[in-house]
Motif scaffolding. Structure first.
Motif: not given
Ligand SMILES: Cc1ncc(COP(=O)(O)O)c(C=O)c1O
Length: 489
Positions: A205, A241, A158, A112
């Motif tokens: 996240h 996340g 994401r 990530t």
């Protein structure tokens, strides 16, 4: 001292409490290895992963818990987790190399964060799942796969910029992730690069403590998965996340009292509570309190797995108000989580030796200098206010009256700003040179995230500790492997 002491006592679990009950051992370690010294407890992180898993298991949800490696660079923690079936979230080329070297198989790794080409290449080369941050990154990844004939890469998209159904409230702006408004264009790319990437899920996240904002994001991810399915794509995972948080303090009333008194101190209605009138985000404008308290909510009863549980039970308005967990289960989606701080709860402490205790001429708080830099104990940097525990050298001193004292804790750099804490800390007794200050629960971000070699001072050593036959054993962090050595581990 003037006024009642305002303690902020740390919450101590079984292992931290037990370590602190071995003062002779702690002094022996710092005598040998120097101050400051970080102690990590790898067995605790395994217990914490199990708690996360049971929270999902109780709701019959399958998935994976990925430890966010950025929160602590400990080899021991990583290797201990590699010996379980937990996953790891890596956010740099170095972290990916570490994870592979610790024994994580690529299908237990998710990459990530912002990525350079080398990080993307190694992730693709080793078939690690990549959390893709933007259309540009997706393009770059697909180009690398094609150019170097790499295996097709599993990707999570994401997303960010979620909107609550019916209300025009945008989740907070983020540098990371692609806005859900661009999902259609992103999915066009996924289809176009189908030979290079395999969409396995969506992710978010958010840097917030708000469960409601995260529930909106999770709901947004479920809607995104519906859009994928309507196109014939079959992603199955939702990655929520990290950011589950830690409850650092033992006593909510102490926290309430402290923050109330801090407000009074900023307004000048009581004696100061910080060095140089620092207000932690609050200020006094002609008798009116302005600003917002920029502190970590150190007393946070709904943290860790309780926070995850609250998120999972949150209703999803776009799905008739049904709980999010029910929707995940109904579609047999996998739930991925990437806790960093929360998995490191109760997993370590930092020791610093007291070098000097000065009584100021004005009779105010004692000036205590530690053999550590503020960067070595970055609780203050993270806005976590929590008292250290004094570990006296030798036997309890007889004769000296045990009375609470107020102190300011300074670091060892010749910088005005090298303050271990900016607040006045209250201790149940006066510390003496040679004593240790134990800062509990520093494993999440407060050990090595900010470490420097300023003034050529050492970066703190780190050891791994574990219990064996009722006593504590240790080795240097980088010497730890989760195998039995002479009966250890
Ligand atoms: C993508 C991602 N996952 C997980 C985490 C870990 O967050 P925390 O340590 O608050 O659980 C972070 C933190 O920055 C992150 O950016």
């Amino acid at each position: 001292m003037g006024g009642q002491p305002l303690y902020l006592e740390p919450r101590l679990g079984r292992r931290l409490r037990s370590v602190l009950e071995s003062p002779g051992w702690l002094h022996m370690l710092t005598d040998a290895l120097g101050s400051p010294l970080h102690v990590v407890i790898p067995d605790q992180v395994v217990e914490n992963v199990d708690d996360f898993r049971s929270t999902c298991g109780r709701r019959h949800l399958s998935g994976q818990v990925f430890f966010a490696h950025k929160a602590n660079q400990s080899h021991a923690v990583l290797r201990r987790l590699a010996a379980t079936d937990a996953g790891v979230d890596v956010a740099s080329l170095g972290e990916l190399q570490r994870a592979l070297g610790a024994g994580f198989a690529p299908d237990r790794i998710v990459a990530t964060g912002p990525k350079n080409p080398e990080f993307l290449w190694l992730a693709a080369r080793t078939s690690v799942t990549v959390g893709v941050d933007s259309p540009e990154e997706l393009e770059q990844l697909a180009a690398l796969v094609r150019k170097y004939t790499l295996p097709r890469v599993r990707v999570l998209l994401r997303l960010s910029g979620f909107e609550a159904a019916g209300v025009r409230v945008l989740s907070r702006r983020s540098r990371f992730g692609t806005s859900v408004r661009e999902l259609a264009a992103l999915l066009d790319m996924i289809e176009r690069y189908g030979d290079a990437v395999d969409l396995t899920g969506v992710a978010y996240h958010l840097d917030t403590t708000s469960v409601t904002e995260k529930a909106t994001a999770l709901e947004g991810c479920l809607l995104a998965l519906e859009e994928c399915r309507s196109r014939g794509l079959r992603p199955r995972a939702v990655d929520v996340g990290g950011g589950f948080g830690v409850n650092y303090l033992a006593d909510g009333e102490q926290w309430e009292r402290y923050t109330t008194e801090l407000t009074g101190a900023v307004l000048g209605t009581r004696s100061p509570l910080t060095w140089g009138g620092h207000g932690y985000g609050l200020r006094n404008e002609s008798g009116t309190l302005r600003g917002t308290l920029s502190l970590y909510p150190a007393y946070r009863p709904v943290a860790g797995t309780r926070y995850l549980d609250e998120l999972l039970t949150h209703p999803a308005p776009a799905f008739g108000g049904r709980p999010l967990a029910e929707l995940l289960l109904e579609h047999l989606y996998d739930l991925y989580a990437e806790p960093g701080r929360a998995l490191l709860d109760q997993c370590g402490l930092t020791l610093a030796r007291v070098l000097e205790v000065r009584t100021p001429r004005d009779g105010g708080a004692l000036l205590v200098r530690l053999a550590a830099k503020a960067d070595d104990v970055a609780l203050e940097e993270h806005g976590v206010l929590m008292d250290p525990i004094v570990v006296p050298r030798g036997a309890e001193r007889s004769g000296s009256a045990v009375e609470p004292v107020a102190v300011h804790l300074f670091g060892s750099l010749c910088l005005e700003s090298d303050l271990i804490t900016r607040r006045t800390v209250f201790l149940p007794r006066r510390p003496e040179p040679g004593d240790l200050m134990a800062f509990a629960n520093t494993a999440g971000y407060c050990m090595d995230f900010h470490a420097t070699r300023a003034q050529n001072q050492p970066v703190a050593r780190k050891i791994a500790a574990w219990q064996e036959g009722g006593s504590w054993r240790w080795c240097l962090d980088d010497q730890y492997w989760p195998i039995s050595v002479g009966g250890a581990q």
